[in-house]
Design a protein around this motif. Structure first.
Motif, PDB file in Angstrom:
ATOM      1  N   GLN A 101       0.857  -1.323  -0.058  1.00 30.28           N
ATOM      2  CA  GLN A 101       0.079   0.050  -0.054  1.00 30.28           C
ATOM      3  C   GLN A 101       0.916   1.241  -0.042  1.00 30.28           C
ATOM      4  OE1 GLN A 101      -3.341   0.082   2.791  1.00 30.28           O
ATOM      5  NE2 GLN A 101      -2.947   2.282   3.275  1.00 30.28           N
ATOM      6  N   CYS A 102       0.472   2.184  -0.851  1.00 29.92           N
ATOM      7  CA  CYS A 102       1.266   3.371  -0.808  1.00 29.92           C
ATOM      8  C   CYS A 102       0.779   4.113   0.514  1.00 29.92           C
ATOM      9  CB  CYS A 102       0.652   4.459  -1.987  1.00 29.92           C
ATOM     10  SG  CYS A 102       1.181   3.756  -3.523  1.00 29.92           S
ATOM     11  N   PRO A 103       1.620   5.130   1.133  1.00 30.72           N
ATOM     12  CA  PRO A 103       1.431   5.943   2.296  1.00 30.72           C
ATOM     13  C   PRO A 103       0.458   6.776   2.057  1.00 30.72           C
ATOM     14  CG  PRO A 103       3.571   6.362   1.287  1.00 30.72           C
ATOM     15  CD  PRO A 103       3.255   5.239   0.446  1.00 30.72           C
ATOM     16  N   LEU A 113       7.089   4.815  10.169  1.00 37.67           N
ATOM     17  CA  LEU A 113       6.976   3.864   9.473  1.00 37.67           C
ATOM     18  C   LEU A 113       6.659   2.200  10.052  1.00 37.67           C
ATOM     19  CD1 LEU A 113      10.473   4.438   7.399  1.00 37.67           C
ATOM     20  CD2 LEU A 113       7.955   4.926   6.747  1.00 37.67           C
ATOM     21  N   LYS A 114       7.113   2.287  11.145  1.00 35.03           N
ATOM     22  CA  LYS A 114       6.892   0.914  11.977  1.00 35.03           C
ATOM     23  C   LYS A 114       5.283   1.048  12.305  1.00 35.03           C
ATOM     24  CE  LYS A 114       8.208  -1.556  16.113  1.00 35.03           C
ATOM     25  NZ  LYS A 114       9.082  -1.566  17.245  1.00 35.03           N
ATOM     26  N   LYS A 115       4.556   2.174  12.627  1.00 34.22           N
ATOM     27  CA  LYS A 115       3.276   1.942  12.811  1.00 34.22           C
ATOM     28  C   LYS A 115       2.531   1.840  11.727  1.00 34.22           C
ATOM     29  CE  LYS A 115      -0.088   5.041  14.998  1.00 34.22           C
ATOM     30  NZ  LYS A 115      -0.524   6.856  15.627  1.00 34.22           N
ATOM     31  N   PHE A 116       2.887   2.556  10.620  1.00 30.51           N
ATOM     32  CA  PHE A 116       2.158   2.283   9.429  1.00 30.51           C
ATOM     33  C   PHE A 116       2.229   0.827   9.008  1.00 30.51           C
ATOM     34  CE2 PHE A 116       2.314   2.180   4.621  1.00 30.51           C
ATOM     35  CZ  PHE A 116       1.130   2.833   4.400  1.00 30.51           C
ATOM     36  N   TYR A 117       3.271   0.221   9.143  1.00 33.92           N
ATOM     37  CA  TYR A 117       3.514  -1.030   9.043  1.00 33.92           C
ATOM     38  C   TYR A 117       2.414  -1.921   9.722  1.00 33.92           C
ATOM     39  CZ  TYR A 117       5.613  -5.932   8.722  1.00 33.92           C
ATOM     40  OH  TYR A 117       5.828  -7.418   8.763  1.00 33.92           O
ATOM     41  N   LEU A 124       7.747  -0.130   3.846  1.00 34.63           N
ATOM     42  CA  LEU A 124       8.126   0.503   3.155  1.00 34.63           C
ATOM     43  C   LEU A 124       9.787   0.551   3.251  1.00 34.63           C
ATOM     44  CD1 LEU A 124       5.994   3.941   3.720  1.00 34.63           C
ATOM     45  CD2 LEU A 124       5.843   2.138   2.188  1.00 34.63           C
ATOM     46  N   CYS A 125      10.311  -0.405   3.839  1.00 30.24           N
ATOM     47  CA  CYS A 125      11.744  -0.835   3.758  1.00 30.24           C
ATOM     48  C   CYS A 125      11.932  -1.964   2.960  1.00 30.24           C
ATOM     49  CB  CYS A 125      12.298  -0.852   5.137  1.00 30.24           C
ATOM     50  SG  CYS A 125      11.897   0.623   6.619  1.00 30.24           S
ATOM     51  N   ILE A 126      13.357  -2.208   2.788  1.00 32.29           N
ATOM     52  CA  ILE A 126      13.919  -3.281   1.957  1.00 32.29           C
ATOM     53  C   ILE A 126      13.343  -4.724   2.403  1.00 32.29           C
ATOM     54  CG2 ILE A 126      15.755  -4.373   1.261  1.00 32.29           C
ATOM     55  CD1 ILE A 126      16.909  -1.696   0.614  1.00 32.29           C
ATOM     56  N   GLN A 160       2.904  11.684   1.648  1.00 35.30           N
ATOM     57  CA  GLN A 160       1.363  11.123   1.320  1.00 35.30           C
ATOM     58  C   GLN A 160       1.337  11.036  -0.030  1.00 35.30           C
ATOM     59  OE1 GLN A 160      -1.925  13.431   2.457  1.00 35.30           O
ATOM     60  NE2 GLN A 160      -3.153  11.960   0.775  1.00 35.30           N
ATOM     61  N   SER A 161       1.091   9.699  -0.627  1.00 36.86           N
ATOM     62  CA  SER A 161       1.244   9.210  -2.056  1.00 36.86           C
ATOM     63  C   SER A 161      -0.159   8.854  -2.551  1.00 36.86           C
ATOM     64  CB  SER A 161       2.274   8.350  -2.166  1.00 36.86           C
ATOM     65  OG  SER A 161       3.476   8.724  -1.858  1.00 36.86           O
ATOM     66  N   ASP A 162      -0.122   9.108  -3.919  1.00 36.87           N
ATOM     67  CA  ASP A 162      -1.412   8.478  -4.754  1.00 36.87           C
ATOM     68  C   ASP A 162      -0.918   7.196  -5.562  1.00 36.87           C
ATOM     69  OD1 ASP A 162      -3.154  10.537  -3.625  1.00 36.87           O
ATOM     70  OD2 ASP A 162      -2.417  11.868  -5.247  1.00 36.87           O
ATOM     71  N   GLN A 163      -1.814   6.266  -5.940  1.00 37.16           N
ATOM     72  CA  GLN A 163      -1.417   5.334  -6.874  1.00 37.16           C
ATOM     73  C   GLN A 163      -1.829   5.984  -8.379  1.00 37.16           C
ATOM     74  OE1 GLN A 163      -4.184   2.418  -5.196  1.00 37.16           O
ATOM     75  NE2 GLN A 163      -3.265   2.390  -3.196  1.00 37.16           N
ATOM     76  N   VAL A 164      -0.815   5.855  -9.101  1.00 43.00           N
ATOM     77  CA  VAL A 164      -0.802   6.275 -10.265  1.00 43.00           C
ATOM     78  C   VAL A 164       0.095   5.431 -11.156  1.00 43.00           C
ATOM     79  CG1 VAL A 164      -0.381   8.106 -11.967  1.00 43.00           C
ATOM     80  CG2 VAL A 164      -0.748   8.674  -9.821  1.00 43.00           C
TER      81      VAL A 164
END
Length: 514
Positions: A101-103, A113-117, A124-126, A160-164
């Motif tokens: 999922q995009c942020p 990042l950890k909370k988003f995961y 969002l990490c390798i 914050q990102s969109d899916q394009v």
């Protein structure tokens, strides 16, 4: 005797025509097969619709083979459909990974990042990074230790990102700098016109197939109905064509306005070239459809005053079809052949668009601790286009026009031959339909494939420059002499069926009678 034998000079004996052009066509087909073999070996159509990460994995797909022997290659990315850049400020140099999922919000520190995961399951990490590493005792902050353009975690803040187009692109509502946003859309707009066309075909091939099938079935039903109620069908045909033309024109104008409103609300730095191209083409199609609709409405008004004449024309056409019912099979076979060839052509072109070879590049990253300097080496993968691919594009562009025209020319030649035999040999009686059609097909294959190869090549030579200009973004209207050449070709095939002479003498006979 067939085309592989010696040409007979005896009068009244049918001979092979335009053998030279048949040989040229066979050589051209061999070249097509040679290019297709290389394209299939080196190409992967999935790269068009899905991005690939820096380790050779295609996002959203199962990757069974390791590319270049990389440790993080050959991973299952079924649940990671979106491509994400670790450094949005330097897209071309950044490591790219596939994410679930995009942020959907800005992430300022690694704890975010950890909370988003934890909330979304999207790291969002390798891939081999474990968030427990954040608790390691070090005098460097976690951001300094783990956040870099080469990973293992992205540069902060993560916008914050969109899916394009299956890519995570920073949202215009975020705090991303304008130049960074512009660089993203420049990359998305970078593919050549022909590659964009191929990508569109890949995304819409199902819809194209469905619409083609529906059109074919409607035409077949129309032909069948001609045999039963010619007068009623004549009126119904006029009304349906008029209503469909008006409805289609209104639909095109509405699609153009929707696209235009969308572009008007889109900032220039976020504008996709694909959408702008769609707007231009929708406007051209809408204007063209309007003109055609006006002409059709005028014709419909004229025909309404002469319904009896139109019914008589339909009756004559239905009489010919009743006499040769086997002709119903011909358009079915033609459509099946064209669809099969188009599917094969599209697959090869998709492979050509992605015909690349993996190339490994090594990057060294130095990180300094209070006690030591560590050196991290990264081996990344990028796909490099092969040098011969551009030549393959043009060869298959020629093939699309020439081969499709040849199939249509074979249909015209077969119909002309069957009609000639029916008129002259049976004097218009209703018998011998299947036999006449098979005889016409045998005569075409055995004697006149060279002539249809030449006739279709002439049409292709007129169409190719206009098609090439269209792909380069230069609009050209259909040429009148192209339509004239089609008329000459169609009648020349009838002369060939009657006289058994070469294409050029047959075209000369047609020209003298115009």
């Amino acid at each position: 005797m067939g085309c592989c034998g010696e040409r007979q000079e005896s009068p009244g004996v049918r001979q092979c025509t335009d053998v030279t052009f048949l040989v040229i066509f066979i050589v051209f087909v061999c070249i097509l097969l040679f290019v297709a073999a290389f394209a299939i070996v080196y190409g992967n159509p999935l790269l068009l619709a899905h991005g690939y990460d820096s380790f050779g994995n295609i996002c959203g797909k199962t990757n069974e083979e390791q590319a270049g022997g990389l440790v993080l290659s050959g991973l299952d990315m079924t649940h990671r459909p979106y491509l994400f850049n670790l450094d949005v400020s330097h897209v071309n140099e950044s490591i790219k990974i596939c994410v679930k999922q995009c942020p959907d919000k800005e992430l300022s520190v690694l704890a975010d990042l950890k909370k988003f995961y934890a909330e979304t399951g999207s790291s969002l990490c390798i891939y081999n990074f474990n968030f427990s590493q954040l608790e390691t005792n070090t005098k460097l902050s976690p951001e300094d230790q783990f956040s870099s353009p080469l990973g293992p975690c992205p540069m902060l803040p993560v916008f914050q990102s969109d899916q394009v187009l299956n890519r995570c692109v920073p949202s215009a509502n975020s705090s991303v700098p304008t130049d960074v946003l512009r660089s993203f859309y420049e990359i998305l707009n970078s593919p050549a016109a022909l590659e964009q066309l191929v990508a569109d075909l890949y995304r819409t091939w199902r819809l194209i197939f469905i619409l083609s099938f529906v059109s074919f079935m409607l035409a077949l039903v129309m032909i069948l109905l001609l045999s039963f109620a010619t007068a009623a069908i004549a009126v119904t045909f006029t009304v349906v064509v008029s209503v469909a033309s008006v409805a289609g024109t209104l639909a095109l104008w509405w699609a153009y306005l929707e696209t235009k409103w969308l572009l008007d609300e889109t900032p220039i730095e976020q504008m996709l070239e694909e959408t702008a191209t769609n707007e231009r083409w929708l406007l051209i199609l809408a204007v063209f459809a309007t003109l055609v609709t006006l002409v059709l409405l005028c014709l419909a008004a004229h025909v309404a005053k002469n319904v009896k004449t139109l019914a008589a024309l339909f009756k004559e056409a239905s009489g010919f079809i009743k006499a040769l019912p086997s002709l119903y099979l011909q358009p079915i076979i033609t459509v099946a052949v064209l669809l099969s060839l188009f599917c094969a052509w599209m697959y090869v072109v998709l492979c050509l668009a992605t015909a690349t070879t993996p190339e490994a590049r090594q990057i060294i990253l130095y990180t300094e601790d209070s006690n030591m300097t560590s050196v991290n080496k990264f081996t990344l993968l990028q796909f490099v286009e092969l040098s011969w691919v551009r030549f393959g594009w043009w060869i298959y562009l020629i093939a699309l026009v020439w081969v499709s025209e040849l199939v249509l020319s074979c249909q015209q030649m077969t119909s002309a031959g069957a009609l000639v035999d029916w008129y002259f040999l049976t004097s218009g009686r209703r018998d011998g339909g299947a036999r006449l059609l098979l005889t016409s097909v045998r005569r075409l294959v055995w004697y006149h494939l060279g002539s249809v190869a030449l006739g279709s090549l002439l049409i292709a030579l007129f169409k190719l420059p206009r098609l090439a200009l269209r792909l380069l973004g230069i609009k050209q209207k259909p040429l009148c002499y192209e339509r004239g050449l089609r008329y000459v070709n169609h009648n020349a095939y009838a002369v060939i069926a009657i006289e058994g002479i070469d294409f050029c003498p047959s075209a000369r006979v047609v020209g003298l009678r115009i």
